[in-house]
Write an enzyme that holds these catalytic residues in place. Structure first.
Site, PDB file in Angstrom:
ATOM      1  CG  HIS A   1      -0.641   5.146  -7.167  1.00  0.00           C
ATOM      2  ND1 HIS A   1      -1.355   3.988  -6.954  1.00  0.00           N
ATOM      3  CD2 HIS A   1       0.109   5.320  -6.052  1.00  0.00           C
ATOM      4  CE1 HIS A   1      -1.030   3.473  -5.776  1.00  0.00           C
ATOM      5  NE2 HIS A   1      -0.139   4.268  -5.206  1.00  0.00           N
TER       6      HIS A   1
ATOM      7  CG  HIS B   1      -6.241   4.779  -5.292  1.00  0.00           C
ATOM      8  ND1 HIS B   1      -5.199   5.634  -5.086  1.00  0.00           N
ATOM      9  CD2 HIS B   1      -5.827   3.919  -6.242  1.00  0.00           C
ATOM     10  CE1 HIS B   1      -4.199   5.292  -5.879  1.00  0.00           C
ATOM     11  NE2 HIS B   1      -4.559   4.267  -6.592  1.00  0.00           N
TER      12      HIS B   1
HETATM   13  C1  NCD Z   1      -3.361  -2.312  -7.560  1.00  0.00           C
HETATM   14  C2  NCD Z   1      -3.036  -3.572  -8.355  1.00  0.00           C
HETATM   15  O1  NCD Z   1      -3.085  -4.670  -7.774  1.00  0.00           O
HETATM   16  O2  NCD Z   1      -2.789  -3.491  -9.556  1.00  0.00           O
HETATM   17  N1  NCD Z   1      -3.276  -2.608  -6.153  1.00  0.00           N
HETATM   18  C3  NCD Z   1      -3.889  -1.936  -5.156  1.00  0.00           C
HETATM   19  O3  NCD Z   1      -3.623  -2.241  -3.995  1.00  0.00           O
HETATM   20  N2  NCD Z   1      -4.758  -0.997  -5.392  1.00  0.00           N
HETATM   21  C4  NCD Z   1      -2.443  -1.232  -7.964  1.00  0.00           C
HETATM   22  C5  NCD Z   1      -2.910   0.129  -7.504  1.00  0.00           C
HETATM   23  O4  NCD Z   1      -3.912   0.645  -7.985  1.00  0.00           O
HETATM   24  O5  NCD Z   1      -2.216   0.709  -6.666  1.00  0.00           O
HETATM   25 ZN    ZN Z   2      -5.600   0.682  -8.754  1.00  0.00          ZN
END
Ligand code: NCD
Ligand code: ZN
Length: 346
Positions: free
Chosen positions: A137, A175
Site C-alpha cells: 500500500h 492501486h
Molecule cells: C480498503 C478497505 O476498505 O479495506 N479501502 C480502500 O479505500 N481501498 C483498504 C485499502 O486497500 O486501502
Molecule cells: Zn485495498
C-alpha cells in the site's frame, strides 16, 4: 450483429472480502467472473500468521456458493513481529501467495502496520529468497504530507529504498493512482509490477468533491487529478505487462460510508468487467483487455493463466446492475461509473 469478446477468465490481484455476513454476501459477486483473487488480510484483527491465513482461507471456501470455482490466494499482513520462518514456510506450502505491507495508519484497519521498515528487513530478505512477492500500500502516513502527495512521497521515502536494500524482492505497487507511480513502475528493470483499480480508471478528485461530497467515490489512495487518471488509463490499456487488474473492491455498509467520518473503499466486484470493457473500447484497446485482466498478473506471480474463458457481449440496452447488494450487515452500494454500461458478461 452484436459485438462480442472472449477472453481467458480474469483474476483480481487485490480484493477485500471481509468476513462473516459480509463475506457471504460479497464473495459470489467476485466468484461469478473471477477465477482467483489476492485476498487482502486487513480484517479486525488482521491475518498475521500462517494459522490465521489457513483459517480465513477455510472460511472463504466454506462461504462459496454451491459449484463456484474460485481460488482465494491468501496474504499475510506484515507486522514488525512477523516471523521470517512462518512466512517462508507458508509460501513454500502454497498457503500464501504474497505478503501485504501497510504503512501503519495508512488506510482501513492498518493500525498494526509497519512503522520502522528496518524491523521487517529479515522478513523481506526471507521473501526475496523464497520468491514471495510483497504487495505494497504505497502511501506515507506522515501528517505533514498532503493526502494527494502521499503516493509520490512513498516512492521516494520507502518504496525505492526498500527495493534497493532487498534486490530480488518482487514487489507489487498496489492501486497505483498517479503518473508518478506509473512512471516509477516503468522505470524498474524487473521485479516490480503495479495493480490498477477499476474506479481509478473512471473517477478523478472532482467526482468526490464537486456538487456535494460523494462518499461512495471516497477510497484510498484517494483519486487524484485528471492528468493522473489519464496516465492510469494509458498504463492499463497500453499493453505493458507490468500493469494488471487489482480491483481493490472494498465493501463497506452504506451506514459506514454515509457518515460524518465515512470509510474509504469502492465496491466494484459486481460491475468491474463491464466497466473495463467500456474503458478499453473507448481507448481502442479491447484486444488488450485480456492481457490486463487475465494474463499479466499470472505472469508476474509465476502462475498459469486460467484455462477457461468468459465472454462479453455488447448489448443495445444498458446492462442492469443492482444499485446495492444486500448483506447481513446492511446494504452495500455498487460503484456507479456515472454512465450506462453496454458490455454484459455472458
Ligand atoms: C480498503 C478497505 O476498505 O479495506 N479501502 C480502500 O479505500 N481501498 C483498504 C485499502 O486497500 O486501502
Ligand atoms: Zn485495498
Amino acid at each position: 450483429m452484436s459485438q462480442s469478446l472472449t477472453l481467458r477468465r480474469p483474476d483480481d490481484w487485490h480484493l477485500h472480502l471481509r468476513d462473516g455476513a459480509m463475506l457471504r454476501a460479497v464473495l459470489p459477486e467476485s466468484a461469478r467472473h473471477f477465477a482467483r483473487a489476492i485476498i487482502m488480510p486487513n480484517l479486525v484483527p488482521p491475518v498475521v500468521t500462517s494459522d490465521d491465513a489457513r483459517a480465513y482461507r477455510d472460511r472463504i471456501i466454506a462461504a462459496l456458493p454451491e459449484g463456484a470455482a474460485f481460488t482465494p490466494l491468501m496474504t499475510l499482513y506484515l507486522t514488525e513481529e512477523t516471523a521470517p520462518a512462518d512466512v517462508a514456510r507458508a509460501h513454500a506450502e502454497g498457503l500464501i501467495t504474497a505478503v501485504k505491507l501497510y504503512p501503519a495508519g495508512a488506510t482501513t484497519n492498518s493500525a498494526s502496520g509497519v512503522r520502522d521498515f528496518d524491523k521487517v528487513r529479515p522478513v523481506l530478505e526471507a521473501m526475496a529468497e523464497a520468491g514471495c512477492p510483497l504487495c505494497v500500500h504505497g502511501e506515507v502516513t506522515d501528517p505533514e504530507i498532503d493526502i494527494f502527495d502521499r503516493e509520490a512521497v512513498f516512492i521516494d521515502r520507502v518504496l525505492d529504498p526498500v527495493r534497493r536494500a532487498t534486490p530480488g524482492l518482487k514487489v507489487v505497487m498496489e492501486h497505483v493512482t498517479t503518473r508518478d507511480g506509473v512512471e516509477y513502475i516503468k522505470s524498474a528493470d524487473s521485479g516490480l509490477g503495479g495493480t490498477i483499480t477499476t474506479h481509478h480508471l473512471i473517477i478523478n478528485r472532482n467526482h468526490i468533491l464537486v456538487g456535494g461530497i460523494k462518499p461512495h467515490y471516497y477510497c484510498l489512495p484517494v483519486a487524484k487529478r485528471e492528468e493522473h487518471r489519464l496516465a492510469l488509463r494509458a498504463a492499463a490499456t497500453g499493453g505493458d505487462a507490468r500493469f494488471f487488474l487489482g480491483t481493490d473492491s472494498a465493501p463497506h455498509t452504506d451506514a459506514n460510508k454515509q457518515s460524518a467520518c465515512g470509510c474509504a473503499g469502492c465496491f466494484t466486484a459486481t460491475n468491474t468487467m463491464s466497466i473495463l470493457a467500456h474503458v478499453f473500447e473507448e481507448e481502442n484497446a479491447l484486444d488488450r483487455l485480456e492481457g490486463f485482466a487475465a494474463l499479466n498478473g499470472p505472469v508476474f506471480y509465476g502462475l498459469p493463466a486460467n484455462e477457461d474463458t468468459i465472454s462479453l457481449t455488447k448489448t443495445d440496452q444498458p446492462v442492469a446492475y443492482p444499485e446495492q447488494i444486500v448483506t447481513g450487515d446492511g446494504p452495500v452500494t455498487v460503484f456507479d461509473p456515472g454512465f450506462p454500461l453496454y458490455w454484459q458478461v455472458g
